[in-house]
Design an enzyme around this catalytic site. Sequence first.
Site, PDB file in Angstrom:
ATOM      1  N   THR A   1      -4.959  -7.939  10.813  1.00 28.23           N
ATOM      2  CA  THR A   1      -5.338  -6.658  10.196  1.00 28.23           C
ATOM      3  C   THR A   1      -4.852  -5.450  10.995  1.00 28.23           C
ATOM      4  O   THR A   1      -4.354  -4.486  10.435  1.00 28.23           O
ATOM      5  CB  THR A   1      -6.873  -6.598  10.022  1.00 28.23           C
ATOM      6  OG1 THR A   1      -7.289  -7.749   9.270  1.00 28.23           O
ATOM      7  CG2 THR A   1      -7.308  -5.336   9.296  1.00 28.23           C
TER       8      THR A   1
ATOM      9  N   ASN B   1      -1.739  -0.217   7.395  1.00 32.20           N
ATOM     10  CA  ASN B   1      -1.210  -1.560   7.691  1.00 32.20           C
ATOM     11  C   ASN B   1      -0.393  -2.174   6.548  1.00 32.20           C
ATOM     12  O   ASN B   1      -0.241  -3.388   6.454  1.00 32.20           O
ATOM     13  CB  ASN B   1      -2.319  -2.484   8.202  1.00 32.20           C
ATOM     14  CG  ASN B   1      -3.388  -2.765   7.167  1.00 32.20           C
ATOM     15  OD1 ASN B   1      -3.268  -2.355   6.025  1.00 32.20           O
ATOM     16  ND2 ASN B   1      -4.424  -3.479   7.569  1.00 32.20           N
TER      17      ASN B   1
ATOM     18  N   HIS C   1      -1.718  -5.455   1.445  1.00 36.27           N
ATOM     19  CA  HIS C   1      -2.958  -6.221   1.258  1.00 36.27           C
ATOM     20  C   HIS C   1      -2.615  -7.620   0.784  1.00 36.27           C
ATOM     21  O   HIS C   1      -1.686  -7.805  -0.003  1.00 36.27           O
ATOM     22  CB  HIS C   1      -3.838  -5.552   0.185  1.00 36.27           C
ATOM     23  CG  HIS C   1      -4.942  -6.460  -0.284  1.00 36.27           C
ATOM     24  ND1 HIS C   1      -6.139  -6.573   0.385  1.00 36.27           N
ATOM     25  CD2 HIS C   1      -4.999  -7.348  -1.314  1.00 36.27           C
ATOM     26  CE1 HIS C   1      -6.897  -7.471  -0.234  1.00 36.27           C
ATOM     27  NE2 HIS C   1      -6.231  -7.953  -1.263  1.00 36.27           N
TER      28      HIS C   1
ATOM     29  N   GLU D   1      -9.276 -10.851  -7.504  1.00 36.41           N
ATOM     30  CA  GLU D   1      -8.350  -9.723  -7.381  1.00 36.41           C
ATOM     31  C   GLU D   1      -7.244  -9.786  -8.433  1.00 36.41           C
ATOM     32  O   GLU D   1      -6.855  -8.757  -8.990  1.00 36.41           O
ATOM     33  CB  GLU D   1      -7.773  -9.675  -5.960  1.00 36.41           C
ATOM     34  CG  GLU D   1      -8.847  -9.272  -4.951  1.00 36.41           C
ATOM     35  CD  GLU D   1      -8.435  -9.431  -3.490  1.00 36.41           C
ATOM     36  OE1 GLU D   1      -9.263  -9.107  -2.623  1.00 36.41           O
ATOM     37  OE2 GLU D   1      -7.301  -9.877  -3.208  1.00 36.41           O
TER      38      GLU D   1
ATOM     39  N   LYS E   1       0.832  -1.199   0.000  1.00 36.30           N
ATOM     40  CA  LYS E   1       0.000   0.000   0.000  1.00 36.30           C
ATOM     41  C   LYS E   1       0.879   1.267   0.000  1.00 36.30           C
ATOM     42  O   LYS E   1       2.099   1.192   0.219  1.00 36.30           O
ATOM     43  CB  LYS E   1      -0.925  -0.035   1.226  1.00 36.30           C
ATOM     44  CG  LYS E   1      -1.899  -1.227   1.235  1.00 36.30           C
ATOM     45  CD  LYS E   1      -2.802  -1.179   2.463  1.00 36.30           C
ATOM     46  CE  LYS E   1      -3.666  -2.418   2.580  1.00 36.30           C
ATOM     47  NZ  LYS E   1      -4.584  -2.353   3.750  1.00 36.30           N
TER      48      LYS E   1
ATOM     49  N   ARG F   1      -1.030 -14.647   4.068  1.00 37.17           N
ATOM     50  CA  ARG F   1      -1.799 -13.977   5.120  1.00 37.17           C
ATOM     51  C   ARG F   1      -1.064 -14.105   6.466  1.00 37.17           C
ATOM     52  O   ARG F   1      -1.056 -13.182   7.282  1.00 37.17           O
ATOM     53  CB  ARG F   1      -3.200 -14.578   5.234  1.00 37.17           C
ATOM     54  CG  ARG F   1      -4.082 -14.308   4.028  1.00 37.17           C
ATOM     55  CD  ARG F   1      -4.694 -12.929   4.032  1.00 37.17           C
ATOM     56  NE  ARG F   1      -5.620 -12.711   5.116  1.00 37.17           N
ATOM     57  CZ  ARG F   1      -6.401 -11.634   5.220  1.00 37.17           C
ATOM     58  NH1 ARG F   1      -6.370 -10.671   4.290  1.00 37.17           N
ATOM     59  NH2 ARG F   1      -7.208 -11.489   6.237  1.00 37.17           N
TER      60      ARG F   1
ATOM     61  N   TYR G   1     -12.083  -2.772  -2.951  1.00 33.30           N
ATOM     62  CA  TYR G   1     -12.605  -2.800  -1.584  1.00 33.30           C
ATOM     63  C   TYR G   1     -14.133  -2.793  -1.549  1.00 33.30           C
ATOM     64  O   TYR G   1     -14.726  -2.458  -0.526  1.00 33.30           O
ATOM     65  CB  TYR G   1     -12.042  -1.616  -0.795  1.00 33.30           C
ATOM     66  CG  TYR G   1     -10.607  -1.854  -0.315  1.00 33.30           C
ATOM     67  CD1 TYR G   1     -10.289  -2.973   0.472  1.00 33.30           C
ATOM     68  CD2 TYR G   1      -9.586  -0.969  -0.629  1.00 33.30           C
ATOM     69  CE1 TYR G   1      -8.987  -3.198   0.907  1.00 33.30           C
ATOM     70  CE2 TYR G   1      -8.283  -1.185  -0.190  1.00 33.30           C
ATOM     71  CZ  TYR G   1      -7.994  -2.307   0.581  1.00 33.30           C
ATOM     72  OH  TYR G   1      -6.706  -2.529   1.022  1.00 33.30           O
TER      73      TYR G   1
ATOM     74  N   ARG H   1       3.094  -6.716   9.165  1.00 36.70           N
ATOM     75  CA  ARG H   1       2.354  -5.690   9.917  1.00 36.70           C
ATOM     76  C   ARG H   1       2.843  -5.596  11.360  1.00 36.70           C
ATOM     77  O   ARG H   1       2.914  -4.501  11.931  1.00 36.70           O
ATOM     78  CB  ARG H   1       0.858  -5.994   9.868  1.00 36.70           C
ATOM     79  CG  ARG H   1       0.231  -5.720   8.502  1.00 36.70           C
ATOM     80  CD  ARG H   1      -1.176  -6.286   8.419  1.00 36.70           C
ATOM     81  NE  ARG H   1      -1.878  -5.919   7.185  1.00 36.70           N
ATOM     82  CZ  ARG H   1      -3.023  -6.462   6.796  1.00 36.70           C
ATOM     83  NH1 ARG H   1      -3.588  -7.422   7.535  1.00 36.70           N
ATOM     84  NH2 ARG H   1      -3.616  -6.071   5.679  1.00 36.70           N
TER      85      ARG H   1
ATOM     86  N   PHE I   1     -15.218   3.088   7.447  1.00 35.70           N
ATOM     87  CA  PHE I   1     -13.851   3.432   7.044  1.00 35.70           C
ATOM     88  C   PHE I   1     -13.647   3.385   5.531  1.00 35.70           C
ATOM     89  O   PHE I   1     -12.546   3.659   5.041  1.00 35.70           O
ATOM     90  CB  PHE I   1     -12.838   2.511   7.742  1.00 35.70           C
ATOM     91  CG  PHE I   1     -13.064   1.033   7.496  1.00 35.70           C
ATOM     92  CD1 PHE I   1     -12.605   0.410   6.345  1.00 35.70           C
ATOM     93  CD2 PHE I   1     -13.727   0.262   8.433  1.00 35.70           C
ATOM     94  CE1 PHE I   1     -12.806  -0.945   6.117  1.00 35.70           C
ATOM     95  CE2 PHE I   1     -13.943  -1.102   8.216  1.00 35.70           C
ATOM     96  CZ  PHE I   1     -13.484  -1.700   7.056  1.00 35.70           C
TER      97      PHE I   1
HETATM   98  P1  DAT Z   1      -7.311  -7.333   5.733  1.00 37.93           P
HETATM   99  O1  DAT Z   1      -6.570  -6.248   4.977  1.00 37.93           O
HETATM  100  O2  DAT Z   1      -6.488  -7.872   6.873  1.00 37.93           O
HETATM  101  O3  DAT Z   1      -7.851  -8.401   4.822  1.00 37.93           O
HETATM  102  P2  DAT Z   1     -10.042  -6.338   5.923  1.00 37.93           P
HETATM  103  O4  DAT Z   1     -10.282  -6.999   4.609  1.00 37.93           O
HETATM  104  O5  DAT Z   1     -10.978  -6.636   7.037  1.00 37.93           O
HETATM  105  O6  DAT Z   1      -8.555  -6.615   6.449  1.00 37.93           O
HETATM  106  O7  DAT Z   1     -10.043  -4.754   5.726  1.00 37.93           O
HETATM  107  C1  DAT Z   1      -9.454  -4.172   4.581  1.00 37.93           C
HETATM  108  C2  DAT Z   1      -8.650  -2.976   5.003  1.00 37.93           C
HETATM  109  O8  DAT Z   1      -9.534  -1.984   5.517  1.00 37.93           O
HETATM  110  C3  DAT Z   1      -7.660  -3.230   6.126  1.00 37.93           C
HETATM  111  O9  DAT Z   1      -6.434  -3.732   5.650  1.00 37.93           O
HETATM  112  C4  DAT Z   1      -7.516  -1.877   6.736  1.00 37.93           C
HETATM  113  C5  DAT Z   1      -8.895  -1.271   6.575  1.00 37.93           C
HETATM  114  N1  DAT Z   1      -9.688  -1.461   7.788  1.00 37.93           N
HETATM  115  C6  DAT Z   1     -10.281  -2.589   8.218  1.00 37.93           C
HETATM  116  N2  DAT Z   1     -10.924  -2.394   9.368  1.00 37.93           N
HETATM  117  C7  DAT Z   1     -10.752  -1.088   9.680  1.00 37.93           C
HETATM  118  C8  DAT Z   1     -11.160  -0.245  10.752  1.00 37.93           C
HETATM  119  N3  DAT Z   1     -11.901  -0.719  11.755  1.00 37.93           N
HETATM  120  N4  DAT Z   1     -10.758   1.047  10.727  1.00 37.93           N
HETATM  121  C9  DAT Z   1     -10.018   1.547   9.725  1.00 37.93           C
HETATM  122  N5  DAT Z   1      -9.589   0.798   8.682  1.00 37.93           N
HETATM  123  C10 DAT Z   1      -9.953  -0.488   8.653  1.00 37.93           C
HETATM  124 MG    MG Z   2      -9.309  -8.318   3.367  1.00 38.12          MG
END
Ligand code: DAT
Ligand code: MG
Length: 149
Positions: A91, A112, A115, A126, A9, A85, A49, A102, A57
């Site tokens: 996350t 973080n 991805h 994807e 990212k 992963r 996303y 991370r 968010f």
């Molecule tokens: P991951 O990237 O571990 O697959 P995710 O798919 O649940 O996590 O979420 C996608 C991204 O969105 C994550 O990398 C960071 C952001 N994100 C997730 N939960 C969040 C939150 N509670 N506040 C802010 N950003 C968030």
């Molecule tokens: Mg995800």
Amino acid sequence: MERTFLAIKPDGVQRGLVGDIICRFETKGFTLVGLKLMKVSRELAEQHYGVHRERPFFAGLVDFIISAPVVAMVWEGDGVIASARKLIGATNPLMSDVGTIRGDYGVSIGRNIIHGSDAPETAQQEISLWFKEEELVSWQPTSTPWLYE
Ligand code: DAT
Ligand code: MG
């Protein structure tokens, strides 16, 4: 062989972590089959996303992903989706194990660093969202017999 989509990212790129991150997947034994540095369009970010569209968010996440270049990658290997992963970590970087990307480099969920696809179906979606078929290179590393029985 399984394939997964990974993206460093904007924070990972801006903080100079590209080399270290690629090194982790290379030295683990996975094979790089697609790689590009790109400025992400709002449309691509929103599609990528899309599952989070209703989350509070979402807007901030999309603005962040398009704010600076991203390194998009496809990696290949047995079990690469789940293993990547694990190498990436939880996350929220404050909860990620030490030794994960991370866990080693982050302090906040909205920054973080990387991805990674979370399942075979999302990996497939994807990869085809981010890469054209001709941008992916199928090749056999000479190390294969030293990595697999
Ligand atoms: P991951 O990237 O571990 O697959 P995710 O798919 O649940 O996590 O979420 C996608 C991204 O969105 C994550 O990398 C960071 C952001 N994100 C997730 N939960 C969040 C939150 N509670 N506040 C802010 N950003 C968030
Ligand atoms: Mg995800």
